[in-house]
Motif scaffolding. Sequence first.
Motif, short mmCIF file in Angstrom:
data_model
loop_
_atom_site.label_atom_id
_atom_site.label_comp_id
_atom_site.label_asym_id
_atom_site.label_seq_id
_atom_site.Cartn_x
_atom_site.Cartn_y
_atom_site.Cartn_z
N GLY A 179 10.77 0.57 -9.42
CA GLY A 179 10.08 0.43 -8.15
C GLY A 179 10.92 -0.12 -7.02
O GLY A 179 10.38 -0.52 -6.00
N GLY A 198 2.86 -2.01 -9.93
CA GLY A 198 2.14 -1.37 -8.82
C GLY A 198 2.65 -1.75 -7.45
O GLY A 198 3.04 -0.88 -6.65
N PRO A 199 2.70 -3.05 -7.11
CA PRO A 199 3.19 -3.43 -5.79
C PRO A 199 4.67 -3.09 -5.56
O PRO A 199 5.08 -2.81 -4.44
CB PRO A 199 3.00 -4.95 -5.76
N ALA A 209 4.85 0.75 -4.70
CA ALA A 209 4.18 1.16 -3.46
C ALA A 209 5.20 1.35 -2.34
O ALA A 209 6.08 0.54 -2.12
CB ALA A 209 3.13 0.13 -3.06
N GLY A 210 5.05 2.48 -1.64
CA GLY A 210 5.89 2.76 -0.48
C GLY A 210 7.23 3.39 -0.80
O GLY A 210 8.00 3.70 0.10
N SER A 219 9.57 6.51 -2.87
CA SER A 219 9.39 7.90 -3.29
C SER A 219 10.64 8.42 -4.00
O SER A 219 11.73 7.86 -3.89
CB SER A 219 9.08 8.78 -2.09
N PRO A 252 5.25 10.09 -4.68
CA PRO A 252 5.28 8.65 -4.44
C PRO A 252 5.41 7.95 -5.79
O PRO A 252 4.72 8.30 -6.75
CB PRO A 252 3.93 8.34 -3.79
N ALA A 298 4.40 5.23 -6.95
CA ALA A 298 3.18 4.60 -7.47
C ALA A 298 2.39 5.55 -8.37
O ALA A 298 1.64 5.11 -9.25
CB ALA A 298 2.31 4.10 -6.32
N GLU A 299 2.58 6.84 -8.21
CA GLU A 299 1.87 7.83 -9.02
C GLU A 299 2.22 7.75 -10.50
O GLU A 299 1.43 8.16 -11.35
CB GLU A 299 2.13 9.25 -8.51
N ASN A 354 -0.46 6.27 -12.55
CA ASN A 354 -1.73 6.99 -12.61
C ASN A 354 -1.76 7.78 -13.92
O ASN A 354 -0.93 8.66 -14.14
CB ASN A 354 -1.83 7.92 -11.40
#
Length: 188
Positions: A17, A131-132, A135-136, A138, A167, A169-170, A173
């Motif tokens: 991340g 997660g955090p 985020a943002g 890619s 992204p 963050a996916e 999922n």
Amino acid sequence: MRLMKYSAIAAALALTGCVDVDLTATVTGADTARLTGYMEVQTEILNMMGGAELFCNAEEGGTLEMTDTTARCNMLVEGTFAEVFEGEPGEPVPTAIDLGNGTVRVAFPLGEMTADSAEMRNDPQAAQMMGPMLAGHSFTIRIAGAEIVSTNGTIDDGGQSASYSFPLAEILNPDFVIPEVFEAVVRY
């Protein structure tokens, strides 16, 4: 630095991340390609990785740009497919096959490159922590040339490049599916 060495570093960093990745492999002939793009990471992560030399080696096509908060490795590598797509032993590498009619089929093994993401997704603590961080950010990889003949990616408006992007963050999922292979047949 060769594409797969960059891609392996990029995929590993992307899954932590802390990096944005945008790479383009342009087919320039029956057995030649050019890699351009960048990886960008936070400066404190660069130091945890072992420093600039491991992240962005000038002798292998990298140019490092530093700010107070980020390190960006701009890449330019040109050569034969074997040179540009060279990887470390045991790592997944793209394939590029000259189809003999002015086209080349290029395939990136995305499933193998991002296999570790399933572990994070299946570990609720890891997913909550990551997660955090994801985020943002890619991950984008492109295959380009004079014309994209076919692809399982997204073709740009000019028809000269195909991309697969998501992204980061996916990856947390459970319904997100990364294709096993991102490929394109490209005219050079």
